[in-house]
Every structure is written in structure tokens, then in C-alpha cells.
Design a protein around this motif. Structure first.
Motif, mmCIF file in Angstrom:
data_model
loop_
_atom_site.group_PDB
_atom_site.id
_atom_site.type_symbol
_atom_site.label_atom_id
_atom_site.label_comp_id
_atom_site.label_asym_id
_atom_site.label_seq_id
_atom_site.Cartn_x
_atom_site.Cartn_y
_atom_site.Cartn_z
ATOM 1 N N ALA A 126 0.895 -1.120 -0.081
ATOM 2 C CA ALA A 126 -0.022 0.063 0.224
ATOM 3 C C ALA A 126 0.918 1.246 -0.197
ATOM 4 O O ALA A 126 0.759 2.241 -0.687
ATOM 5 N N ALA A 127 1.898 1.272 0.762
ATOM 6 C CA ALA A 127 2.901 2.554 0.877
ATOM 7 C C ALA A 127 3.522 2.812 -0.334
ATOM 8 O O ALA A 127 3.770 3.814 -1.103
ATOM 9 N N ALA A 128 3.866 1.378 -1.142
ATOM 10 C CA ALA A 128 4.651 1.736 -2.363
ATOM 11 C C ALA A 128 3.785 1.968 -3.561
ATOM 12 O O ALA A 128 4.173 3.034 -4.295
ATOM 13 N N LEU A 129 2.586 1.540 -3.465
ATOM 14 C CA LEU A 129 1.417 2.053 -4.477
ATOM 15 C C LEU A 129 1.271 3.607 -4.217
ATOM 16 O O LEU A 129 1.092 4.226 -5.270
ATOM 17 N N THR A 130 1.179 3.930 -3.095
ATOM 18 C CA THR A 130 0.866 5.331 -2.631
ATOM 19 C C THR A 130 1.835 6.275 -3.220
ATOM 20 O O THR A 130 1.497 7.294 -4.186
ATOM 21 N N VAL A 131 3.058 5.767 -2.987
ATOM 22 C CA VAL A 131 4.197 6.563 -3.324
ATOM 23 C C VAL A 131 4.305 6.862 -4.978
ATOM 24 O O VAL A 131 4.528 7.676 -5.427
ATOM 25 N N VAL A 132 4.169 5.470 -5.590
ATOM 26 C CA VAL A 132 4.288 5.493 -7.061
ATOM 27 C C VAL A 132 3.024 6.362 -7.588
ATOM 28 O O VAL A 132 3.297 7.142 -8.718
ATOM 29 N N ALA A 133 2.001 6.455 -7.319
ATOM 30 C CA ALA A 133 0.652 6.778 -7.680
ATOM 31 C C ALA A 133 1.033 8.307 -7.509
ATOM 32 O O ALA A 133 0.792 9.276 -8.695
ATOM 33 N N VAL A 134 1.635 8.861 -6.566
ATOM 34 C CA VAL A 134 2.008 10.397 -6.354
ATOM 35 C C VAL A 134 2.816 10.877 -7.643
ATOM 36 O O VAL A 134 2.722 11.807 -8.063
ATOM 37 N N LEU A 135 4.027 9.988 -7.417
ATOM 38 C CA LEU A 135 5.136 10.331 -8.546
ATOM 39 C C LEU A 135 4.317 10.334 -9.910
ATOM 40 O O LEU A 135 4.803 11.218 -10.604
ATOM 41 N N VAL A 136 3.637 9.489 -10.298
ATOM 42 C CA VAL A 136 3.280 9.279 -11.560
ATOM 43 C C VAL A 136 2.184 10.612 -11.720
ATOM 44 O O VAL A 136 2.131 11.128 -12.763
ATOM 45 N N ALA A 137 1.345 10.811 -10.787
ATOM 46 C CA ALA A 137 0.419 12.043 -10.923
ATOM 47 C C ALA A 137 1.246 13.312 -11.163
ATOM 48 O O ALA A 137 0.863 14.074 -12.029
ATOM 49 N N GLY A 138 2.152 13.394 -10.166
ATOM 50 C CA GLY A 138 2.907 14.727 -10.561
ATOM 51 C C GLY A 138 3.832 14.882 -11.857
ATOM 52 O O GLY A 138 3.732 15.982 -12.435
ATOM 53 N N THR A 139 4.154 13.594 -12.391
ATOM 54 C CA THR A 139 4.642 13.649 -13.624
ATOM 55 C C THR A 139 4.108 13.735 -14.834
ATOM 56 O O THR A 139 4.263 14.598 -15.628
ATOM 57 N N ALA A 140 2.693 13.465 -14.799
ATOM 58 C CA ALA A 140 1.598 13.665 -15.646
ATOM 59 C C ALA A 140 1.225 15.087 -15.733
ATOM 60 O O ALA A 140 1.226 15.496 -16.928
ATOM 61 N N VAL A 141 1.081 15.641 -14.588
ATOM 62 C CA VAL A 141 0.639 17.139 -14.518
ATOM 63 C C VAL A 141 1.697 18.019 -15.172
ATOM 64 O O VAL A 141 1.581 18.798 -15.992
ATOM 65 N N TYR A 142 3.222 17.794 -14.877
ATOM 66 C CA TYR A 142 4.140 18.549 -15.453
ATOM 67 C C TYR A 142 4.388 18.173 -16.748
ATOM 68 O O TYR A 142 4.395 19.150 -17.781
#
Length: 163
Positions: A126-142
Motif C-alpha cells: 500500500a505504501a509503495a502504491l501510494t508513493v508511485v501513484a503520487v509520483l506518476v500523478a506529478g509527472t503527468a501534470v508536469y
């Protein structure tokens, strides 16, 4: 679809991507981080993310058609090259939205196989999924900002240089 009511389709479709891909990315981060949001928004965000994955190639195809109708320009070429990266951002958001939705589904016991691989009780996953999700979300917005900035420069560079 190359034109809509006489206007290049890309000019219209791009607005959907500019709004919907960052929206899906923000919802991804929100649902990954906040259980209450996950309960309410994980399913709708999965649908939104999948719709964006379908819409991105339509928009980029219309953009490539438009590029071939315009006078060759390095700014337009750069924008087209950057625009080709939007599908990767959209797919990343959609895959993570699917995993977050599945995690929520397992946590409510609605999974037919009653697995708990991604459920909130699987702390490390769950922690790994959360970190990856936040990173992917930030990258997509960028990525959307970077593509949009190059498109604005390509569209308005001549206008800005006039007295």
C-alpha cells in the motif's frame, strides 16, 4: 476526425486533455493518499483515466494532421514531439488508477477471490502504491504543462514578436 465545424480538431480536443489528464492525475494522488476519497472517487477516476487514454491518441493524431498543414517550424515540431509523450502519462495514470481502485475494492471485500494483495492491510504494498501513484500523478501534470507551454509558444510566437 481532422476538423470540427471548420476548425482543426486538435485545437478543440487539446482543451479536453489539458483539463482531464491533470484532473485524473490529481484524483489519482488524492485517492492514493486519502481513504475517504478513495472510497468515493477511485471508480469514477478509473473511468476518467481510461477515457483520457482513448482521447490522447485522437488528439495527437489530429495534431499531427495539423502539423502537416502548417509551414514547417521548429517550435511546432518540438510541440509535436512532446505531445507524443502524453500517452505515456495517460497510461501511467490509468494503470495506477486501476490499482488504487482494485485496492479499494479488495478492502471492502467486493473482490470475488477475496485477495488482499493490494488491500490497505498490506502495508508495504500500500505504501509503495501510494508513493508511485503520487509520483506518476506529478509527472503527468508536469508533462501536460510542458506540452502546453510548447504548444503556446508554437502558436503565439509570431504574434508576440510583432510590434
Amino acid at each position: 476526425m481532422q476538423t470540427v465545424n471548420g476548425l482543426p480538431a486538435h485545437v478543440l480536443l487539446v482543451h479536453a486533455i489539458v483539463v482531464l489528464l491533470p484532473l485524473a492525475a490529481v484524483l489519482l494522488a488524492l485517492t492514493a493518499l486519502w481513504p475517504a476519497a478513495r472510497r468515493r472517487l477511485a471508480g469514477p477516476n478509473l473511468v476518467l483515466s481510461l477515457a483520457v487514454v482513448v482521447l490522447v491518441p485522437i488528439t495527437t493524431s489530429a495534431g499531427e494532421w495539423l502539423e502537416h498543414k502548417l509551414t514547417p517550424n521548429p517550435l511546432i515540431h518540438k510541440h509535436t514531439e512532446l505531445g507524443d509523450t502524453a500517452i505515456y502519462a495517460a497510461i501511467g495514470v490509468a494503470v495506477l488508477a486501476l490499482l488504487v481502485w482494485w485496492r479499494q475494492r479488495e478492502s471492502t471485500g467486493r473482490s470475488p477471490l477475496k485477495r488482499t494483495l493490494l488491500a490497505p492491510t498490506s502495508g508495504g504494498v500500500a505504501a509503495a502504491l501510494t508513493v508511485v501513484a503520487v509520483l506518476v500523478a506529478g509527472t503527468a501534470v508536469y508533462d501536460v504543462v510542458r506540452i502546453g507551454d510548447s504548444g503556446a509558444k508554437a502558436s503565439w510566437s509570431d504574434w508576440a514578436s510583432q510590434p
